[in-house]
Motif scaffolding. Structure first.
Motif, PDB file in Angstrom:
ATOM      1  N   UNK A  70       9.685   8.116 -35.457  1.00 43.50           N
ATOM      2  CA  UNK A  70       9.198   6.734 -35.551  1.00 43.50           C
ATOM      3  C   UNK A  70      10.239   5.733 -35.060  1.00 43.50           C
ATOM      4  N   UNK A  71      11.305   6.262 -34.485  1.00 36.88           N
ATOM      5  CA  UNK A  71      12.384   5.402 -33.985  1.00 36.88           C
ATOM      6  C   UNK A  71      12.590   5.684 -32.499  1.00 36.88           C
ATOM      7  N   UNK A  72      12.391   4.661 -31.690  1.00 30.43           N
ATOM      8  CA  UNK A  72      12.521   4.822 -30.251  1.00 30.43           C
ATOM      9  C   UNK A  72      13.685   3.989 -29.728  1.00 30.43           C
ATOM     10  N   UNK A  73      14.503   4.601 -28.893  1.00 32.84           N
ATOM     11  CA  UNK A  73      15.591   3.889 -28.225  1.00 32.84           C
ATOM     12  C   UNK A  73      15.497   4.202 -26.731  1.00 32.84           C
ATOM     13  N   UNK A  74      15.270   3.162 -25.945  1.00 30.57           N
ATOM     14  CA  UNK A  74      15.179   3.324 -24.496  1.00 30.57           C
ATOM     15  C   UNK A  74      16.365   2.606 -23.874  1.00 30.57           C
ATOM     16  N   UNK A  75      16.792   3.072 -22.725  1.00 34.15           N
ATOM     17  CA  UNK A  75      17.954   2.449 -22.086  1.00 34.15           C
ATOM     18  C   UNK A  75      17.667   2.202 -20.620  1.00 34.15           C
ATOM     19  N   UNK A  76      18.141   1.047 -20.136  1.00 35.40           N
ATOM     20  CA  UNK A  76      18.012   0.761 -18.710  1.00 35.40           C
ATOM     21  C   UNK A  76      19.166  -0.129 -18.286  1.00 35.40           C
ATOM     22  N   UNK A  77      19.325  -0.268 -16.986  1.00 35.18           N
ATOM     23  CA  UNK A  77      20.330  -1.193 -16.462  1.00 35.18           C
ATOM     24  C   UNK A  77      19.620  -2.474 -16.045  1.00 35.18           C
ATOM     25  N   UNK A  78      20.401  -3.460 -15.639  1.00 31.04           N
ATOM     26  CA  UNK A  78      19.802  -4.704 -15.131  1.00 31.04           C
ATOM     27  C   UNK A  78      19.885  -4.750 -13.607  1.00 31.04           C
ATOM     28  N   UNK A  79      20.022  -3.548 -13.004  1.00 31.41           N
ATOM     29  CA  UNK A  79      20.002  -3.423 -11.534  1.00 31.41           C
ATOM     30  C   UNK A  79      21.052  -4.307 -10.869  1.00 31.41           C
ATOM     31  N   UNK A  80      22.181  -4.486 -11.565  1.00 28.28           N
ATOM     32  CA  UNK A  80      23.271  -5.248 -10.962  1.00 28.28           C
ATOM     33  C   UNK A  80      23.073  -6.749 -10.951  1.00 28.28           C
ATOM     34  N   UNK A  81      21.984  -7.204 -11.561  1.00 28.08           N
ATOM     35  CA  UNK A  81      21.652  -8.637 -11.501  1.00 28.08           C
ATOM     36  C   UNK A  81      22.118  -9.349 -12.778  1.00 28.08           C
ATOM     37  N   UNK A  82      22.599 -10.567 -12.594  1.00 24.93           N
ATOM     38  CA  UNK A  82      22.986 -11.439 -13.708  1.00 24.93           C
ATOM     39  C   UNK A  82      24.184 -10.872 -14.492  1.00 24.93           C
ATOM     40  N   UNK A  83      24.510 -11.535 -15.606  1.00 28.01           N
ATOM     41  CA  UNK A  83      25.706 -11.162 -16.369  1.00 28.01           C
ATOM     42  C   UNK A  83      25.620  -9.720 -16.880  1.00 28.01           C
ATOM     43  N   UNK A  84      24.432  -9.329 -17.329  1.00 29.03           N
ATOM     44  CA  UNK A  84      24.283  -7.951 -17.825  1.00 29.03           C
ATOM     45  C   UNK A  84      24.485  -6.969 -16.672  1.00 29.03           C
ATOM     46  N   UNK A  85      23.942  -7.291 -15.534  1.00 27.24           N
ATOM     47  CA  UNK A  85      24.064  -6.427 -14.363  1.00 27.24           C
ATOM     48  C   UNK A  85      25.491  -6.325 -13.846  1.00 27.24           C
ATOM     49  N   UNK A  86      26.273  -7.371 -14.058  1.00 28.49           N
ATOM     50  CA  UNK A  86      27.681  -7.335 -13.654  1.00 28.49           C
ATOM     51  C   UNK A  86      28.549  -6.637 -14.691  1.00 28.49           C
ATOM     52  N   UNK A  87      27.936  -6.192 -15.785  1.00 21.97           N
ATOM     53  CA  UNK A  87      28.684  -5.479 -16.814  1.00 21.97           C
ATOM     54  C   UNK A  87      29.432  -6.405 -17.749  1.00 21.97           C
ATOM     55  N   UNK A  88      29.047  -7.673 -17.763  1.00 30.65           N
ATOM     56  CA  UNK A  88      29.728  -8.649 -18.621  1.00 30.65           C
ATOM     57  C   UNK A  88      29.102  -8.763 -20.002  1.00 30.65           C
ATOM     58  N   UNK A  89      27.930  -8.159 -20.173  1.00 31.88           N
ATOM     59  CA  UNK A  89      27.214  -8.297 -21.444  1.00 31.88           C
ATOM     60  C   UNK A  89      26.248  -7.135 -21.622  1.00 31.88           C
ATOM     61  N   UNK A  90      25.815  -6.959 -22.869  1.00 30.04           N
ATOM     62  CA  UNK A  90      24.801  -5.961 -23.208  1.00 30.04           C
ATOM     63  C   UNK A  90      23.706  -6.686 -23.983  1.00 30.04           C
ATOM     64  N   UNK A  91      22.453  -6.371 -23.687  1.00 28.23           N
ATOM     65  CA  UNK A  91      21.327  -7.032 -24.357  1.00 28.23           C
ATOM     66  C   UNK A  91      20.390  -5.968 -24.925  1.00 28.23           C
ATOM     67  N   UNK A  92      19.666  -6.338 -25.982  1.00 28.75           N
ATOM     68  CA  UNK A  92      18.715  -5.410 -26.591  1.00 28.75           C
ATOM     69  C   UNK A  92      17.447  -6.163 -26.992  1.00 28.75           C
ATOM     70  N   UNK A  93      16.312  -5.568 -26.691  1.00 27.20           N
ATOM     71  CA  UNK A  93      15.021  -6.036 -27.202  1.00 27.20           C
ATOM     72  C   UNK A  93      14.542  -5.027 -28.251  1.00 27.20           C
ATOM     73  N   UNK A  94      13.935  -5.534 -29.315  1.00 20.76           N
ATOM     74  CA  UNK A  94      13.420  -4.645 -30.367  1.00 20.76           C
ATOM     75  C   UNK A  94      12.047  -5.109 -30.806  1.00 20.76           C
ATOM     76  N   UNK A  95      11.209  -4.168 -31.164  1.00 24.04           N
ATOM     77  CA  UNK A  95       9.903  -4.464 -31.755  1.00 24.04           C
ATOM     78  C   UNK A  95       9.723  -3.570 -32.973  1.00 24.04           C
ATOM     79  N   UNK A  96       9.144  -4.123 -34.017  1.00 27.20           N
ATOM     80  CA  UNK A  96       8.956  -3.338 -35.230  1.00 27.20           C
ATOM     81  C   UNK A  96       7.609  -3.664 -35.851  1.00 27.20           C
ATOM     82  N   UNK A  97       7.002  -2.653 -36.441  1.00 24.75           N
ATOM     83  CA  UNK A  97       5.774  -2.844 -37.190  1.00 24.75           C
ATOM     84  C   UNK A  97       6.112  -2.686 -38.669  1.00 24.75           C
ATOM     85  N   UNK A  98       5.613  -3.605 -39.497  1.00 21.42           N
ATOM     86  CA  UNK A  98       5.803  -3.456 -40.946  1.00 21.42           C
ATOM     87  C   UNK A  98       4.433  -3.458 -41.616  1.00 21.42           C
ATOM     88  N   UNK A  99       4.388  -2.854 -42.787  1.00 22.54           N
ATOM     89  CA  UNK A  99       3.126  -2.762 -43.510  1.00 22.54           C
ATOM     90  C   UNK A  99       3.379  -3.139 -44.966  1.00 22.54           C
TER      91      UNK A  99
END
Ligand code: MG
Length: 157
Positions: free
Chosen positions: A126-155
């Motif tokens: 029930x726990x998913x972790x996916x990883x991708x690059x930013x294709x060299x674009x912007x600060x994340x793509x230059x390796x200056x930062x790391x970003x994460x998106x998360x979604x969760x369902x609660x009941x």
């Protein structure tokens, strides 16, 4: 059931550990942050709080408060799960996307999922972790930062 989304970004700097979901990833650069900088856990915390409409990570754990200097973000996650529980909810499943130019996370995904599962009380499937690059674009793509998106369902409990 209710859904929540979370997002976070941290700068990458020398002499800091790279922590993702409580797992230390070998890297010359790590997250700059007032806490331990675990950007994945911060996004998950915001997704959980958002699902319950309980504000955000800064509301509950303000970076201006010295009590949170260098704190283990797993502790913040534990407190967040308690908040969600007190509001009458439990997490059902969790999906995350880490955007990081380097290192490649493929060999660490299982460890991160297992740690997140242990810390949220969810089964690993029930726990998913996916990883991708930013294709060299912007600060994340230059390796200056790391970003994460998360979604969760609660009941409701
Ligand atoms: Mg953060």
């Amino acid at each position: 059931m209710r859904i929540g989304s979370g997002y976070d970004l941290h700068r990458l700097v020398p002499d800091r550990p790279l922590l993702l979901g409580g797992v230390r990833i070998p890297s010359p650069l790590g997250e700059l942050g007032h806490s331990d900088g675990d950007v994945l856990l911060h996004a998950v915390i915001d997704a959980l709080l958002g699902a319950a409409a309980l504000g955000d990570i800064g509301t509950h754990f303000p970076p201006s408060d010295p009590a949170y200097a260098g704190i283990d973000s797993r502790e913040l996650l534990a407190r967040t799960i308690k908040l969600i529980g007190d509001a009458g909810y439990y997490a059902v499943n969790l999906d995350t996307t880490v955007i990081l130019e380097r290192p490649k996370l493929k060999e660490y995904i299982t460890a991160i999922r297992e740690q997140l599962a242990a810390d949220t009380g969810l089964s690993v499937d029930r726990v998913s972790v996916k990883a991708k690059t930013n294709e060299g674009v912007d600060a994340v793509g230059r390796g200056e930062a790391v970003a994460v998106h998360a979604a969760v369902l609660i009941e409701e409990l």
